[in-house]
Design a protein around this motif. Sequence first.
Motif, PDB file in Angstrom:
ATOM      1  N   HIS A 174     -58.089 -16.907   4.451  1.00  0.00           N
ATOM      2  CA  HIS A 174     -59.252 -17.217   4.574  1.00  0.00           C
ATOM      3  C   HIS A 174     -59.679 -18.606   5.224  1.00  0.00           C
ATOM      4  O   HIS A 174     -60.461 -18.783   6.161  1.00  0.00           O
ATOM      5  N   ALA A 175     -58.550 -19.637   4.941  1.00  0.00           N
ATOM      6  CA  ALA A 175     -58.610 -20.643   5.834  1.00  0.00           C
ATOM      7  C   ALA A 175     -58.400 -20.572   7.130  1.00  0.00           C
ATOM      8  O   ALA A 175     -58.993 -21.242   8.126  1.00  0.00           O
ATOM      9  N   GLU A 176     -57.682 -19.804   7.625  1.00  0.00           N
ATOM     10  CA  GLU A 176     -57.031 -19.590   9.000  1.00  0.00           C
ATOM     11  C   GLU A 176     -58.096 -19.006   9.656  1.00  0.00           C
ATOM     12  O   GLU A 176     -58.451 -19.101  10.782  1.00  0.00           O
ATOM     13  N   LEU A 177     -58.811 -17.796   9.193  1.00  0.00           N
ATOM     14  CA  LEU A 177     -60.015 -17.166   9.783  1.00  0.00           C
ATOM     15  C   LEU A 177     -61.325 -18.101   9.790  1.00  0.00           C
ATOM     16  O   LEU A 177     -61.993 -18.124  11.022  1.00  0.00           O
ATOM     17  N   THR A 178     -61.395 -19.001   8.926  1.00  0.00           N
ATOM     18  CA  THR A 178     -62.413 -20.083   8.962  1.00  0.00           C
ATOM     19  C   THR A 178     -62.237 -21.097  10.367  1.00  0.00           C
ATOM     20  O   THR A 178     -63.073 -21.344  10.742  1.00  0.00           O
TER      21      THR A 178
END
Length: 272
Positions: A174-178
């Motif tokens: 999630h953090a990487e996609l954000t």
Amino acid sequence: MTPPGRLALTASPLVAGALKALQIATELPVAMGGPVSAASRSHVIDQLRGTATRSLQHVQVDTGAGLGGKAVALARPSTVVDYLSAQGITHKYDHAVAPERLRAMVALPVRVGETTRAVLYAASRESIAFGDRLLHAATAVATRLGRDIEVEEEVQRRLAAPTVVPPAERGDLHAELTAIAGSIADETARQRLLAVCERLRPELDLPGVALTPREVDVLRLVSEGCTNDEISDRLGLLPNTVKSYLKHAMRKLAVSNRVQAVNRARAAGLLR
């Protein structure tokens, strides 16, 4: 059908957004463009801005032919001061250009790695020479589009992958996609990716994990790129105290380094 791993540029808002940016950056009245075929043998001009007719709509440009085909063949921008009388290009598409009365024109290959994925054009109905400033601005738009295409395809690949992401890794994903969403220039694509991130958020809870206000402060400054000494100065803490807060936060989040800690805390909604 779009080949696996290839973005369906014809239906994508990315090219349309780039054409608008190209008009603004170059201050030229006409912009157009479209995707290059998977085999790089041709590209189709399927999006137009500022044109007076539809003569250029759906024109298929062979690699090596015309200005755009030359740009694809050389893998670099190509320009003409007066298209219809230019000596350095073939005139296979004069019949489509003439109704628009286009003269000065630049064609920009949009590269992803070693492959040209689209071609952008900016044009004027006056004969002008393209200076370094204009070419630099136009090239920056093409470069940004290439990066957006690459990011969009990577996101599509990850979302389409059948592999189940282990719960322990969902926060990092999630953090990487954000973070990827934050790097996308095209507003429509960015918002679409952020919407996907929001759908992941309910799965990111870390039961029983709670960071203290100081631990949050330290991680927030870590996320801004601060060193421990800089965090110490900004928060008025001793360096060893900063290390202690960071160590405790990492233990709570079950990670082994500060970057993972920031990603996990952000993904779990513990760090804004």
